[in-house]
Design a protein around this motif. Structure first.
Motif, PDB file in Angstrom:
ATOM      1  N   LYS A 147       0.921  -1.284   0.130  1.00 29.67           N
ATOM      2  CA  LYS A 147      -0.034   0.132  -0.073  1.00 29.67           C
ATOM      3  C   LYS A 147       0.777   1.122  -0.055  1.00 29.67           C
ATOM      4  O   LYS A 147       1.624   1.594   0.773  1.00 29.67           O
ATOM      5  CB  LYS A 147      -0.903   0.108   1.199  1.00 29.67           C
ATOM      6  CG  LYS A 147      -1.831   1.244   1.280  1.00 29.67           C
ATOM      7  CD  LYS A 147      -2.696   1.232   2.492  1.00 29.67           C
ATOM      8  CE  LYS A 147      -3.872   2.218   2.354  1.00 29.67           C
ATOM      9  NZ  LYS A 147      -4.634   2.296   3.651  1.00 29.67           N
ATOM     10  N   PRO A 148       0.602   2.137  -0.933  1.00 26.95           N
ATOM     11  CA  PRO A 148       1.317   3.314  -0.968  1.00 26.95           C
ATOM     12  C   PRO A 148       1.206   4.303  -0.032  1.00 26.95           C
ATOM     13  O   PRO A 148       0.103   4.350   0.662  1.00 26.95           O
ATOM     14  CB  PRO A 148       1.374   3.951  -2.363  1.00 26.95           C
ATOM     15  CG  PRO A 148      -0.137   3.574  -2.762  1.00 26.95           C
ATOM     16  CD  PRO A 148      -0.340   2.015  -2.188  1.00 26.95           C
ATOM     17  N   ALA A 149       2.026   5.258   0.382  1.00 25.41           N
ATOM     18  CA  ALA A 149       1.659   6.475   1.312  1.00 25.41           C
ATOM     19  C   ALA A 149       0.812   7.525   0.566  1.00 25.41           C
ATOM     20  O   ALA A 149       0.971   7.571  -0.792  1.00 25.41           O
ATOM     21  CB  ALA A 149       2.831   7.069   1.564  1.00 25.41           C
ATOM     22  N   THR A 150      -0.159   7.928   0.952  1.00 22.22           N
ATOM     23  CA  THR A 150      -0.941   8.830   0.202  1.00 22.22           C
ATOM     24  C   THR A 150      -1.094  10.078   1.190  1.00 22.22           C
ATOM     25  O   THR A 150      -1.040  10.251   2.248  1.00 22.22           O
ATOM     26  CB  THR A 150      -2.490   8.224  -0.094  1.00 22.22           C
ATOM     27  OG1 THR A 150      -3.123   7.763   1.149  1.00 22.22           O
ATOM     28  CG2 THR A 150      -2.485   7.087  -0.783  1.00 22.22           C
ATOM     29  N   ARG A 151      -1.370  11.168   0.292  1.00 22.38           N
ATOM     30  CA  ARG A 151      -1.635  12.553   0.860  1.00 22.38           C
ATOM     31  C   ARG A 151      -2.940  13.231   0.283  1.00 22.38           C
ATOM     32  O   ARG A 151      -2.620  13.503  -0.876  1.00 22.38           O
ATOM     33  CB  ARG A 151      -0.302  13.414   0.951  1.00 22.38           C
ATOM     34  CG  ARG A 151      -0.511  14.980   1.567  1.00 22.38           C
ATOM     35  CD  ARG A 151       0.513  15.676   1.602  1.00 22.38           C
ATOM     36  NE  ARG A 151       1.792  15.154   2.548  1.00 22.38           N
ATOM     37  CZ  ARG A 151       2.861  15.667   2.772  1.00 22.38           C
ATOM     38  NH1 ARG A 151       3.126  16.690   2.267  1.00 22.38           N
ATOM     39  NH2 ARG A 151       3.577  15.080   3.529  1.00 22.38           N
TER      40      ARG A 151
ATOM     41  N   GLY B 293       9.952  12.778  -0.426  1.00 23.87           N
ATOM     42  CA  GLY B 293       9.796  11.522   0.818  1.00 23.87           C
ATOM     43  C   GLY B 293       8.472  11.332   1.410  1.00 23.87           C
ATOM     44  O   GLY B 293       8.255  11.298   2.464  1.00 23.87           O
ATOM     45  N   LEU B 294       7.553  11.426   0.495  1.00 22.18           N
ATOM     46  CA  LEU B 294       5.856  11.369   0.695  1.00 22.18           C
ATOM     47  C   LEU B 294       5.865   9.645   1.337  1.00 22.18           C
ATOM     48  O   LEU B 294       5.259   9.630   2.367  1.00 22.18           O
ATOM     49  CB  LEU B 294       4.977  11.304  -0.416  1.00 22.18           C
ATOM     50  CG  LEU B 294       3.681  11.133  -0.106  1.00 22.18           C
ATOM     51  CD1 LEU B 294       3.148  12.239   1.048  1.00 22.18           C
ATOM     52  CD2 LEU B 294       2.799  11.287  -1.373  1.00 22.18           C
ATOM     53  N   GLY B 295       6.710   8.765   0.982  1.00 23.23           N
ATOM     54  CA  GLY B 295       6.550   7.363   1.380  1.00 23.23           C
ATOM     55  C   GLY B 295       7.690   7.158   2.301  1.00 23.23           C
ATOM     56  O   GLY B 295       8.163   5.912   2.610  1.00 23.23           O
TER      57      GLY B 295
END
Length: 542
Positions: free
Chosen positions: A76-80, A160-162
């Protein structure tokens, strides 16, 4: 007590929802740097519609958070999400605000491609709830990779979102990466919206109420009397006509604002309580009987005497008190209108809201007095008082009687009596407005009324009232009334007679639909299992 939440299921397919008139459209763009992928989910919402945030905001907020389900990532990817807006909930719902998005929202994601996956294999399924002021529709759409997307977004893509591990979701509405829950705390501590969403409707109702009060039999004849009073005082003070007229009008407005402050605040505190609704409902019945001439509604004698003596004071104070005296002497006719406006206004749970409405009501009544005191010659242009005022008064009595049923219905829902079902409520409204129409047509007359021809305005009004009565009667046959009455009539059918049992059971069958009370997750489970849509209905008692 928390607001009663009822979830109704309509017989429509949930699986084909995305193809039925979606109110939002999603596109997926992505760019790769080796195995690392940066993605953009761009959702365009139709004007007037909103989609809830991934975090609804305050504890207890009722809605469906927006979720993303990915295909093509290793994990699961990091989301914003973008920063949400704070929307006011309908009156009576607690908490009274929720986090949502309008217009266009860009959701960013970052993660690692799955082994053997290509950029073109990326997919995202967006699930949520799209709503406008009339209701909500479930939203589910799968967006496939649609290209590299706009350069402007990827040029400003946060670094660096993830970095936190790929599975974490960082919500800019609920928490900032460096501030934890600070932003949400700040939003929760903001004062509530000063003016509720229903203010404009309340202001318009106040203007209409003021116009009704002006043409009542105990207000209209006061116009020439009070104009003569102000004109005489002005002749004693040359050059003071305008100021005296304005002071007289201010006396009317101030008294109605004082009524809002003195009476409205304690009522507002208990506005949603069943006992308050019961008292208001019984008062409306009393007001209706007064307008029909069955009972004589008069202010206390000492208050009339005090007002009369006060109005004899000279100067500006005397003129001001004369304006206040008008409010007291016309109490018989204005009380039903003022009572109705107070009952409507307290639903906003905002004292300023109530003050503005009652001030507008007073101003609507004051303007004709001020204008005619400045131009007394225009008095001759006013229509003569007579039968038309009696017709307006009696017609308003029918409206008050119908309004009383709405407040009694609130009590029926709160205390789970199960006696005033949707069908019975609509049948009673059909009867009330049918009799009102027959009265306006001149077929039914009160004692002492003489038979005479009716004018075109009365004929048109009678026809409109008859059509509305037939509309309510149409609803008693089980037909849906999405226009107007869906928000007024009780939410349960006569087939569900034991509301307390249904509340304990949590689930009931009504009109072929499943009802689940106070359990949103269970309602979604039942809807998915039966392949039906979900309708969220807030019956709104506290």
């Amino acid at each position: 007590m928390q607001p009663l939440l009822t979830l109704l299921f309509a017989g429509l397919s949930l699986g084909s929802l995305g193809s039925q008139d979606p109110k939002a459209q999603a596109k997926l763009y992505a760019r790769a740097d080796g195995d690392q992928v940066r993605a953009l989910v761009r959702i365009e919402l139709d004007p007037g519609w909103h989609l809830y945030h991934e975090d609804l905001g305050p504890p207890g907020a009722v809605g469906q958070p927006t979720t993303l389900e990915w295909t093509g990532f290793a994990e699961k990817p990091a989301t914003r999400f973008p920063k949400p807006i704070r929307l006011q909930q309908p009156a009576g719902i607690k908490p009274d605000w929720i986090l949502a998005h309008e217009g266009r929202l860009d959701i960013l994601a970052e993660g690692e491609l799955a082994p053997d996956a290509k950029l073109e294999d990326l997919e995202v399924t967006v699930r949520g709830l799209t709503c406008d002021e009339n209701g909500c529709l479930p939203y589910a759409e799968t967006a496939k990779y649609a290209g590299r997307g706009p350069d402007s977004v990827f040029a400003d893509f946060p670094a660096g979102l993830g970095a936190a591990g790929g599975a974490a979701s960082t919500s800019s509405g609920a928490a900032d990466a460096s501030a934890g829950e600070g932003q949400l705390t700040s939003m929760a501590s903001e004062p509530p919206a000063l003016l509720g969403e229903g203010l404009l409707a309340f202001i318009l109702a106040s203007i209409a109420g003021g116009l009704f009060a002006l043409v009542m039999p105990c207000t209209y004849p006061m116009i020439p009397i009070t104009i003569s009073f102000v004109t005489k005082r002005a002749s004693e003070r040359p050059g003071k006509q305008l100021s005296l007229s304005l002071v007289y009008g201010a006396g009317i407005v101030v008294i109605f604002i004082l009524i809002a402050v003195v009476v409205g605040e304690p009522i507002a505190f208990f506005a949603a309580h069943p006992v308050t609704n019961l008292v208001i409902g019984l008062l409306f019945v009393l007001f209706a009987l007064a307008l029909f001439g069955v009972v004589d509604l008069q202010p206390p004698r000492f208050l009339l005497n005090t007002a009369g003596r006060a109005s004899m004071v000279g100067g500006y104070l005397g003129v001001f008190l004369m304006g206040a005296t008008l409010v007291i002497t016309s109490f018989t006719c204005t009380a039903p209108v003022v009572g109705a406006l107070l009952a409507i206004g307290v639903k906003g749970d905002n004292l300023l809201h109530l003050i503005l409405g009652m001030g507008t009501f007073g101003l609507t009544m004051a303007v004709p007095f001020v204008f005619l005191s400045l131009v007394p010659g225009k008095l001759s242009a006013l229509p003569k008082s007579g039968e038309w005022m009696h017709v307006i008064k009696v017609t308003l009595g029918f409206v008050e009687l119908a309004a009383a049923l709405k407040f009694i219905s609130n009590v029926d829902l709160a205390w789970k009596w199960g006696v005033l079902s949707r069908e019975l409520f609509l049948l009673l409204w059909f009867g009330i407005f049918l009799v009102a129409a027959l009265f306006l047509f001149g077929i039914i007359r009160l004692q002492g009324e003489k038979e005479h021809a009716i004018g075109p305005v009365r004929m048109v009004t009678a026809t409109a009232v008859l059509l509305f009565a037939l509309y309510c009667g149409y609803g008693t046959l089980g037909h849906r009334l999405d226009w107007i009455m869906s928000a007024i009539a009780p939410p349960y059918s006569g087939e569900l007679t034991d509301m307390s049992t249904a509340s304990r059971r949590g689930e009931a069958q009504v009109g072929g639909h499943v009802i689940v009370k106070d359990d949103y997750d269970e309602a979604l489970r039942v809807a998915i299992a039966s392949g039906k849509q979900v309708l969220v209905n807030f019956t709104g008692f506290a």
